[in-house]
Design a protein around this motif. Sequence first.
Motif, short mmCIF file in Angstrom:
data_model
loop_
_atom_site.label_atom_id
_atom_site.label_comp_id
_atom_site.label_asym_id
_atom_site.label_seq_id
_atom_site.Cartn_x
_atom_site.Cartn_y
_atom_site.Cartn_z
N MET A 52 0.82 -1.21 0.00
CA MET A 52 0.00 0.00 0.00
C MET A 52 0.86 1.26 0.00
N ILE A 53 1.99 1.22 0.67
CA ILE A 53 2.89 2.38 0.67
C ILE A 53 3.40 2.65 -0.74
N PHE A 54 3.84 1.61 -1.44
CA PHE A 54 4.33 1.77 -2.81
C PHE A 54 3.18 2.08 -3.77
N GLY A 55 1.99 1.56 -3.46
CA GLY A 55 0.85 1.77 -4.34
C GLY A 55 0.45 3.23 -4.45
N VAL A 56 0.71 4.01 -3.42
CA VAL A 56 0.41 5.45 -3.48
C VAL A 56 1.23 6.12 -4.57
N VAL A 57 2.47 5.70 -4.73
CA VAL A 57 3.33 6.30 -5.75
C VAL A 57 2.83 5.93 -7.14
N VAL A 58 2.36 4.70 -7.30
CA VAL A 58 1.84 4.27 -8.60
C VAL A 58 0.61 5.09 -8.98
N GLU A 59 -0.26 5.36 -8.02
CA GLU A 59 -1.46 6.14 -8.30
C GLU A 59 -1.14 7.62 -8.51
N PHE A 60 -0.09 8.12 -7.86
CA PHE A 60 0.52 9.44 -8.10
C PHE A 60 -0.47 10.59 -7.90
N GLY A 61 -1.51 10.39 -7.11
CA GLY A 61 -2.48 11.46 -6.89
C GLY A 61 -3.34 11.77 -8.09
N LEU A 62 -3.28 10.91 -9.12
CA LEU A 62 -3.98 11.20 -10.37
C LEU A 62 -5.50 11.12 -10.22
N ALA A 220 2.44 13.71 -2.92
CA ALA A 220 3.18 14.01 -1.69
C ALA A 220 2.28 13.87 -0.47
N ALA A 221 1.06 14.43 -0.59
CA ALA A 221 0.13 14.37 0.54
C ALA A 221 -0.26 12.93 0.87
N GLN A 222 -0.64 12.16 -0.16
CA GLN A 222 -1.08 10.79 0.07
C GLN A 222 0.08 9.88 0.43
N GLY A 223 1.21 10.08 -0.24
CA GLY A 223 2.37 9.24 0.05
C GLY A 223 2.85 9.41 1.47
N LEU A 224 2.97 10.66 1.89
CA LEU A 224 3.38 10.91 3.27
C LEU A 224 2.34 10.40 4.25
N GLY A 225 1.05 10.59 3.89
CA GLY A 225 -0.01 10.09 4.77
C GLY A 225 0.02 8.58 4.89
N MET A 226 0.20 7.89 3.78
CA MET A 226 0.28 6.44 3.82
C MET A 226 1.49 5.97 4.62
N PHE A 227 2.60 6.69 4.47
CA PHE A 227 3.79 6.35 5.25
C PHE A 227 3.51 6.46 6.74
N VAL A 228 2.85 7.56 7.13
CA VAL A 228 2.55 7.78 8.55
C VAL A 228 1.69 6.65 9.10
N PHE A 229 0.68 6.22 8.34
CA PHE A 229 -0.29 5.29 8.88
C PHE A 229 0.03 3.83 8.57
N ARG A 230 1.14 3.57 7.88
CA ARG A 230 1.54 2.19 7.63
C ARG A 230 2.94 1.88 8.13
N VAL A 231 3.70 2.90 8.47
CA VAL A 231 5.08 2.66 8.89
C VAL A 231 5.12 1.89 10.20
N ASP A 232 4.05 2.00 11.02
CA ASP A 232 4.04 1.25 12.28
C ASP A 232 4.09 -0.25 12.03
N VAL A 233 3.38 -0.72 11.00
CA VAL A 233 3.39 -2.15 10.68
C VAL A 233 4.76 -2.56 10.17
N VAL A 234 5.34 -1.73 9.30
CA VAL A 234 6.66 -2.03 8.76
C VAL A 234 7.70 -2.09 9.89
N MET A 235 7.60 -1.16 10.84
CA MET A 235 8.55 -1.14 11.96
C MET A 235 8.31 -2.30 12.92
#
Length: 513
Positions: A52-62, A220-235
């Motif tokens: 999901m973190i990488f998927g935000v970049v693929v969608e690119f806010g389009l 940037a907004a979605q990617g950073l947001g996804m990082f914030v809300f998924r980084v806990d699982v990655v960590m």
Amino acid sequence: MDPLISILRNSSLLVSAQVVASLIAMALMVLVSRVLGDVEFGRLHLALSLTMIFGVVVEFGLSQVVARAVAQERARAGPYLRKAAGLVMVLGALFYGGLVGAAHLLGYTAEVRWLALILGVLMVTEATSQLLGALFQAHEQMLVPALARVAGNAFTLAVVVPLLLRGQGAATVATVMVLAAAFRVALQAVAVRRLYGFELPGPPAPAWRGLLAAGLPFLAAQGLGMFVFRVDVVMLGRMASEATVGWYGAACRLMEAFNFIPQFLTMATFPVAARLWAARSGEFRPTVRKTLHLLLVVAVPVAVVLLVLAEEIVGFLFTLDAYGPSVPVLRVHALSLAMVFVDYYLVGILMAMGRERVWIAIVGAACVVNPALNVLLIPPTEFWFGNGGIGAAVATLVTEVFILAWALYAIPAGTFGRASARVAARAAVLGGAMAAVLVTGRALGAPWMLAAAFAGVGYLIAVVRLGILPQDVSRWARGMVRRRPAIELIRLAEPNGTARVRPAPVPETVKAA
């Protein structure tokens, strides 16, 4: 049409369909978590979070770019869809390799890396589905995406159940998820050409560079947001056991089961708010204020039920023997959930106003706060309680408080004010009374589902009697209740702001949401 009624109509279709979709998804999650066990379920949740973190970049806010552009000029539907879909395919090919490489670099097990390899395809299918959904969103017609999600979840459940019963594992579940997403794309693609914007002569297609530039703030907004809300699982995957990730994942999935409420209300609000901000600013503030009040009234009882009945819910769905450590995590997440509702909505309003950069600044700061809190809180809670998920949940709660404070500060003065504060305070008091009823009911030995239903009805009656809901919402709800199902009407908004009405049968799953 009244802007608030337009929002309610579209979000009601979404919510009614999503209730069905969420029930199916909940059944699937319960089955998968029980059959796979905490360790293998933790692997699946970890791989899905990384995807999901990488998927935000693929969608690119389009999808946001398309929704806002087509909402303002519907003739842009065809040119924007073609160009955006091409970009998604190119970005998907590029970042698929990045996803697989990241799973190796983070030192995850071979099982997690294999799941990432499968779920990488999900990035492209989900991004395409979001693009198609953005066109329906821009036309303020949300029924097709909602029903497509129901159909996709039903497909997943129907295929996964027999496979799991035959001994298949997490890799099979991941594969079926990819197929279900492709099925959802196909359903939306069949219906999208019927939208009004495709009947109009389209302007020239936007330049690749211009489309990417427009999507960059959203990315940037979605990617950073996804990082914030998924980084806990990655960590957690790096700092605790895979079983801990499984316990944390069960609590997260329960909380996320309710995220469709702010998500779809925001989706329905976004095109209306963008249009009002650009052309009818006098209606902007009252519309977004009343929508926030509705969201506050809905958020409180959901959070209270999860907080008070966490042990009963986890025991019923997952069994306490395998997922007992999910209980304290869910209780902390319940406190976060009410703020998640409001935060999601406020972000949507900022983006509708074209203030993506403000959100980027807020979430950029959260990208520092949240990982730092996880580093500080996961190890001690893992050591003291054998459950680092508690620390990750507390980190999420503190981060949500931080985001809420700054998002409210960033919204233009006078948008909410004292009226919204009074609604929030009244809803909180009623929530406290609801919690007391639940605690008393459980102490008296009442079944927890019965206690929840009784407390929920009491909360609803109190909300109506005290007049906490906006009058527009109350009138609309009464009209929906009184309207006969046989003559239910679907109103299709036209570009000039009028509406044409056509009689249509309404399926049971989407009657009044």
